[in-house]
Design an enzyme around this catalytic site. Structure first.
Site, PDB file in Angstrom:
ATOM      1  N   ASP A 103       4.499  -3.811  -2.336  1.00 47.67           N
ATOM      2  CA  ASP A 103       4.027  -2.493  -2.752  1.00 47.67           C
ATOM      3  C   ASP A 103       4.185  -1.477  -1.605  1.00 47.67           C
ATOM      4  O   ASP A 103       4.627  -0.342  -1.807  1.00 47.67           O
ATOM      5  CB  ASP A 103       2.556  -2.631  -3.169  1.00 47.67           C
ATOM      6  CG  ASP A 103       2.062  -1.387  -3.851  1.00 47.67           C
ATOM      7  OD1 ASP A 103       2.721  -0.957  -4.817  1.00 47.67           O
ATOM      8  OD2 ASP A 103       1.039  -0.825  -3.385  1.00 47.67           O
ATOM      9  N   LYS A 138       6.621   2.009  -1.146  1.00 48.44           N
ATOM     10  CA  LYS A 138       6.183   3.322  -0.665  1.00 48.44           C
ATOM     11  C   LYS A 138       7.084   3.793   0.487  1.00 48.44           C
ATOM     12  O   LYS A 138       7.426   4.977   0.579  1.00 48.44           O
ATOM     13  CB  LYS A 138       4.724   3.273  -0.211  1.00 48.44           C
ATOM     14  CG  LYS A 138       3.767   3.003  -1.367  1.00 48.44           C
ATOM     15  CD  LYS A 138       2.332   2.875  -0.903  1.00 48.44           C
ATOM     16  CE  LYS A 138       1.439   2.504  -2.085  1.00 48.44           C
ATOM     17  NZ  LYS A 138       0.057   2.275  -1.702  1.00 48.44           N
TER      18      LYS A 138
END
Ligand code: ADP
Ligand code: ASP
Ligand code: MG
Length: 842
Positions: free
Chosen positions: A684, A688
């Protein structure tokens, strides 16, 4: 001087009210109408239309009977409807009995017609609805016992067919009314609308929608000091509300403006209504029976200055263009005269004329059903010129509509035509011919019939809507979506008032259902609407079409789902100029091809793609990065703690408590994903970082990021429960890393890093105590930008970077950022915009 008591008593002036069929559909509506007439101060005259739909039914009955068809069922239904209303309204059985007799008489007429009787007085049969309606209204008002007389307009109103429709024989009508009133005093009267009598004494009508005209005629005949026409809309609106949902009610207008609008098709008023009241300066109000608390529209001699120069827009359909083209006509006197002479000879009336100053062509817009006759007449009149080659010929274009902008304020206001044509250009509508009378009160544009509604909506938006009006659709009201709707609900009214920012939530969807609403969904009601009966199966293409609705200047979709299917629609939407805002990382960090397609669609279609909330939730991370780059700074590197979960874990991990216990605690606090491996894998965070790198212009993809997966090899493939049961296997290696770091007086932090050469990595690093990342709290995110300007001391953005509320705030910020940057798509500043906005808001 005659004694005071001998002078004729001046008749107290009366107020004429008219109720349209739309306000009279059943007994309860007659009662509601009667309740609006409680003004004992002066006599009242009430003009009524037929009950809703009755005129149409009567016309059908006559046609059926003439054609020998079966009319009895329709007749029975109509009779039953009237008798039921009578039974509900009357005190005794008299109205019921009168109606029965009148329906029997109608049946006799229909039987005769079916038998081939060609009595031309059947033209007057559609007027019976008004006769019945007047009986019902008299009953609703308490009947003659309550002082209400009934006047059948056929007894007094004498008319003849004139050039512009039915014309009144005023002297005759006035004398007949005076005779009728003699002995009745200044009593209250219910009058039949629509019907009249001709000079020979035959019953007739004033034409469809003619009760408005009846009301104005009786206001004149009764010397009324006011006329109120009650209907089913708030007043005269800026455009037909069935075509333009955001049409606004006009507080006032002049007789001339109302007349132009009515002639150009605004159904709310019969076009002949204004003349009889204008002649006596009687103020005319249009009001809504269902919302009597509103003031409605005042039509009077005075025109209030200021406001939008255009009062209303309307459409006339079923038209055609006949054009005479001829090089040889330049400067030849009399060509126009010859053309219009020919049209007059053929009995054709012309709606609009346009001729360029070169006189090379003369173009007329006229009714489609007269167009061929018109073309032939003009061709015949110019046969010689065409034969000599002076005129090239006459062309006919069918399927034309005329859009008219009407307003006294257009006189002398520059920019009105530019704005209208700019609006049409925006909606890709081609203007075939344009005409503006020297009076400047009416600007007419001929367009293709297929473009008519789109053109009307675009023109309306150009004049009335704030340039920052956005049609908004929200997808996936999960946690973030729901928080966004709460925030929108609270903020929208003040945004509209303070900054003219008009965000209209017009579509909502979740993975199964959607609600598309023309007028808008109250954000607070969105969840209930999605669960309600009006929701339909989700269809993202229709969702996009609806949000894009051509009548609003701008469109925006907020995707709060985590759905790849929705993300796959972004390029299509952006290419159509729909802006897209999302906290969903899929598109920003997904395959490079899709990301490039999105950027490409955005560049070409004009839709903007914003995703601030994908990194750091509500923190201004992307905004800061974009500002740095847009102002010419050069990015050297980014370091950041981009996961609230991992930040919390390493903030807490001090070697005293096993790492596994902290993971379990974080899970219990709701900080982790349902499967904590989704956080621990670092994926995750890597997404980003990819998003940030791409925003900085690096063509980075997920495969390019060196990601340290904190989950031990052996636990990566097992199921979630097994993983959680064996969590302790993480403890030993993690503790070893902590010991190693603390031996060097460093702390462990989970970091995402992008260096100057575009190398990207995500994982646990040991940082010296003075590093900014070692001074964060709880789930704080932190991003450091090292740039040419911030080389020695990096620019830091820090704060809570997770949770539905702050994420929704990040999304809302993007929406507002886009909205605030939007100008008028019509490309022109308009000086009256502020006034227009004030009116819309009021
Ligand atoms: P009534 O039965 O009261 O005479 P109508 O149906 O004849 O009512 O006229 C009212 C209708 O006119 C409205 O419901 C509206 O749909 C339509 N309309 C068309 N153009 C306009 C406009 N510019 N302003 C208001 N209403 C309009
Ligand atoms: N009832 C008539 C019609 O429907 C007249 C009116 O309502 O104005 O045309
Ligand atoms: Mg009407």
């Amino acid at each position: 001087m005659p004694p005071a008591d001998a002078s004729p008593r001046p008749a107290p002036s009366c107020h004429v009210h008219k109720f349209g069929g739309s306000s009279l559909a059943d007994a309860s509506l007659y009662r509601a109408a009667a309740a609006l007439l409680q003004d004992p101060a002066r006599p009242r005259v009430v003009v009524v239309s037929a009950m809703q739909g009755v005129t149409d039914t009567l016309i059908t009955l006559v046609a059926l009977a003439r054609a020998g068809g079966a009319w009895a069922d329709e007749w029975n239904t109509l009779r039953a409807r009237h008798l039921a209303a009578a039974d509900a309204l009357q005190r005794d059985g008299s109205v019921h009995a009168e109606l029965e007799a009148e329906f029997d008489a109608l049946a006799d007429r229909l039987t005769a017609l079916a038998a081939g009787d060609s009595d031309d007085s059947t033209d007057a049969l559609p007027g019976l609805g008004e006769v019945w309606s007047s009986r019902l209204m008299q009953a609703a008002l308490g009947g003659s016992e309550a002082g209400w007389h009934r006047l059948d307009a056929r007894e007094v109103l004498v008319v003849h067919a004139g050039e512009m429709g039915m014309a009144v024989d005023w002297a005759d009508s006035r004398a007949r009314l005076a005779a009728w009133r003699a002995g009745r005093g200044d009593s209250n009267v219910v009058v039949t609308g629509f019907v009249a009598r001709d000079a020979k004494g035959h019953d007739t009508t004033l034409g469809r929608n003619g009760s408005d005209y009846s009301a104005a005629i009786f206001a004149n005949l009764f010397d009324a000091d006011a006329l109120t026409i009650w209907t089913d809309v708030d007043g005269v609106l800026s455009a037909d509300p069935r075509l333009v949902p955001e049409a606004v009610c006009l507080p006032s207008m002049s007789y001339a403006e109302a007349c132009e609008l009515a002639y150009f098709g605004a159904k709310v008023l019969h076009p002949q209504t204004m003349a009889p009241v204008q002649e006596r300066g009687i103020p005319l109000w249009i009001r809504n029976t269902r919302r009597p608390q509103l003031p409605g529209t005042l039509i009077s001699p005075r025109n209030e200055p200021g406001g939008v120069p255009v009062k209303g827009l309307s459409l006339v359909r079923d038209l055609a263009i006949v054009e005479l083209v001829g090089n040889g006509m330049v400067g030849v006197p009399g060509a126009a005269e010859r053309m219009f002479g020919a049209l007059r000879g053929a009995g054709v009336s012309v709606t609009m004329i346009s001729q360029g100053s070169s006189e090379h062509s003369i173009c007329c817009v006229l009714r489609a059903d007269q167009a061929e006759r018109a073309r032939d007449a003009v061709a015949a009149a110019f046969a010689d010129a065409i034969g000599d080659g002076q005129a090239q010929g006459v062309t006919l274009t069918q399927d034309i509509a005329v859009l008219a902008a009407v307003g006294d304020g257009m006189v002398g206001t520059p920019g009105v035509a530019a704005r209208l044509l700019g609006g049409l250009a925006q909606a890709r509508v081609n203007a075939r011919a344009i005409a503006q009378g020297a009076g400047e009160r009416n600007l007419s544009v001929a367009i293709g019939a297929g473009d008519a509604t789109r053109a009307l909506r675009a023109a309306h938006a150009a004049f009335w809507l704030s340039p920052q009006t956005l049609s908004v659709g929200v997808i996936g009201p999960g946690q973030v979506g729901s928080a966004l709707l709460v925030q929108m609900s609270a903020a929208l009214p003040s945004l509209r008032q303070r900054s003219g920012l008009d965000l209209r939530l017009r579509a909502i969807a979740n993975s199964r259902a959607m609600v598309l609403d023309e007028r808008g969904v109250e954000p607070a009601d969105a969840a209930a609407r999605l669960g309600g009966g009006a929701a339909e199966a989700v269809d993202l293409d229709r969702f996009g079409d609806h949000v894009r609705g051509e009548h609003l200047p701008h469109a925006l979709i907020v995707d709060c789902s985590a759905s790849p299917t929705v993300a796959a629609h972004y390029p299509r939407w952006l290419a159509r100029g729909i802006h897209v805002v999302t906290p969903n990382k899929l598109a920003g960090s997904g395959p490079w091809e899709r990301y490039a397609a999105i950027q490409d669609a955005s560049r070409h279609g004009g839709g903007r793609f914003r995703y601030e909330a994908t990194v750091g939730a509500g923190l201004p991370v992307m905004l800061t990065l974009r500002n740095l780059l847009d102002t010419g700074d050069e990015l050297f590197g980014i370091d950041g703690m981009l996961s609230g979960t991992l930040a919390w874990l390493f903030n807490r991990f001090d070697g005293t408590v096993p790492f596994s216990r902290l993971v379990r605690e974080a899970q219990a606090l709701g900080y982790t994903e349902p499967d904590p491996r989704d956080d621990l894998s670092g994926l995750d965070v890597a997404r980003k970082l990819v998003i940030l790198a791409r925003e900085a212009g690096r063509a980075l993809s997920l495969e390019d990021v060196d990601v340290e997966n904190l989950v031990p090899e052996a636990l990566r493939a097992v199921d979630r429960d097994t993983f959680l049961a064996r969590l302790e296997e993480m403890d030993e290696p993690m503790l070893a890393r902590w010991r190693e770091a603390s031996a060097q007086e460093k702390s462990l932090r989970h970091l995402a890093q992008l260096d100057r050469d575009g190398r990207a990595s995500v994982g646990v690093v040991a940082l010296p105590a003075e590093h900014a990342c070692c001074h964060t709290r709880l789930t704080d995110n932190l991003v450091q930008f090292r740039t040419r300007r911030y080389a020695d001391n990096p620019l830091v953005v820090q704060g809570p970077g997770a949770g539905p509320d702050v994420t929704a705030a990040g999304v809302f910020g993007d929406v507002l950022g886009i909205a605030q940057s939007l100008g008028s798509p019509f490309g022109l500043a308009h000086p009256w915009a502020a006034d227009a906005r004030a009116e819309v808001i009021a």
